[in-house]
Design an enzyme around this catalytic site. Sequence first.
Site, PDB file in Angstrom:
ATOM      1  N   TYR A 168       0.808  -1.229   0.000  1.00 44.25           N
ATOM      2  CA  TYR A 168       0.000   0.000   0.000  1.00 44.25           C
ATOM      3  C   TYR A 168       0.842   1.281   0.000  1.00 44.25           C
ATOM      4  O   TYR A 168       0.288   2.374  -0.092  1.00 44.25           O
ATOM      5  CB  TYR A 168      -0.955  -0.007   1.206  1.00 44.25           C
ATOM      6  CG  TYR A 168      -2.004  -1.095   1.083  1.00 44.25           C
ATOM      7  CD1 TYR A 168      -3.076  -0.957   0.207  1.00 44.25           C
ATOM      8  CD2 TYR A 168      -1.911  -2.286   1.794  1.00 44.25           C
ATOM      9  CE1 TYR A 168      -4.029  -1.951   0.062  1.00 44.25           C
ATOM     10  CE2 TYR A 168      -2.852  -3.298   1.664  1.00 44.25           C
ATOM     11  CZ  TYR A 168      -3.913  -3.118   0.791  1.00 44.25           C
ATOM     12  OH  TYR A 168      -4.847  -4.118   0.632  1.00 44.25           O
ATOM     13  N   HIS A 214      -8.897   2.608  -6.004  1.00 40.44           N
ATOM     14  CA  HIS A 214      -8.085   1.654  -5.237  1.00 40.44           C
ATOM     15  C   HIS A 214      -6.628   2.054  -5.368  1.00 40.44           C
ATOM     16  O   HIS A 214      -6.177   2.385  -6.478  1.00 40.44           O
ATOM     17  CB  HIS A 214      -8.288   0.230  -5.751  1.00 40.44           C
ATOM     18  CG  HIS A 214      -9.712  -0.195  -5.640  1.00 40.44           C
ATOM     19  ND1 HIS A 214     -10.289  -0.503  -4.432  1.00 40.44           N
ATOM     20  CD2 HIS A 214     -10.685  -0.299  -6.562  1.00 40.44           C
ATOM     21  CE1 HIS A 214     -11.554  -0.783  -4.629  1.00 40.44           C
ATOM     22  NE2 HIS A 214     -11.832  -0.667  -5.912  1.00 40.44           N
TER      23      HIS A 214
HETATM   24  C1  DHK Z   1      -7.668  -1.352  -0.125  1.00 40.80           C
HETATM   25  C2  DHK Z   1      -7.931  -2.379   0.723  1.00 40.80           C
HETATM   26  O1  DHK Z   1      -7.932  -2.175   2.034  1.00 40.80           O
HETATM   27  C3  DHK Z   1      -8.163  -3.749   0.250  1.00 40.80           C
HETATM   28  O2  DHK Z   1      -9.036  -4.462   1.095  1.00 40.80           O
HETATM   29  C4  DHK Z   1      -8.644  -3.793  -1.179  1.00 40.80           C
HETATM   30  C5  DHK Z   1      -7.809  -1.495  -1.585  1.00 40.80           C
HETATM   31  C6  DHK Z   1      -7.777  -2.923  -2.070  1.00 40.80           C
HETATM   32  C7  DHK Z   1      -6.856  -0.556  -2.315  1.00 40.80           C
HETATM   33  O3  DHK Z   1      -6.102  -0.998  -3.171  1.00 40.80           O
HETATM   34  O4  DHK Z   1      -6.908   0.643  -2.043  1.00 40.80           O
HETATM   35  O5  DHK Z   1      -8.657  -5.133  -1.624  1.00 40.80           O
END
Ligand code: DHK
Length: 154
Positions: A27, A104
């Site tokens: 992330y 996302h």
């Molecule tokens: C964010 C999340 O918390 C995941 O549960 C999703 C998403 C994807 C993102 O890519 O921002 O699967």
Amino acid sequence: MPKPRPIVAVLNGPNLNMLGLRQPEIYGRATLADVQALAERRGAELGLSVEFRQSNLEGELITWVQQCRGRAAGIVINPAGLTHTSVALLDALLAAELPVIEVHLTNIHRREAFRQTSITGKAATGLIAGLGPRGYALALEAMAGLLAEARGAS
Ligand code: DHK
């Protein structure tokens, strides 16, 4: 009197408050505060009033979506894990009758099979995935364009 800026709700689902700490290899290192600052800055440049919120609770997100109807001009939403599970959030987004852009941070199509389906995406005018925090700025740009087109058409 200057015209009020259109309100665009930027809603964030469960665990996005953990950005920066949570699996940074997936992330990234930006925090939710960083994403908020980016969204608010880009929104202001585009003449939008950004209302940025995050909740870990499905019902709270649904209430916020319901409150957008008739008040906000559009919704940008990263439903996070609820993307893949929540018919109730989909129903709320459909009932809002507003332009919706789903964002996302990651490219959900490159991830586990269970993340490759978006239930909430059925309510979205468009989706942006895989571009990290920049996706929020792009979503606001797209939203400003949609709102301008709608104003031109009316
Ligand atoms: C964010 C999340 O918390 C995941 O549960 C999703 C998403 C994807 C993102 O890519 O921002 O699967």
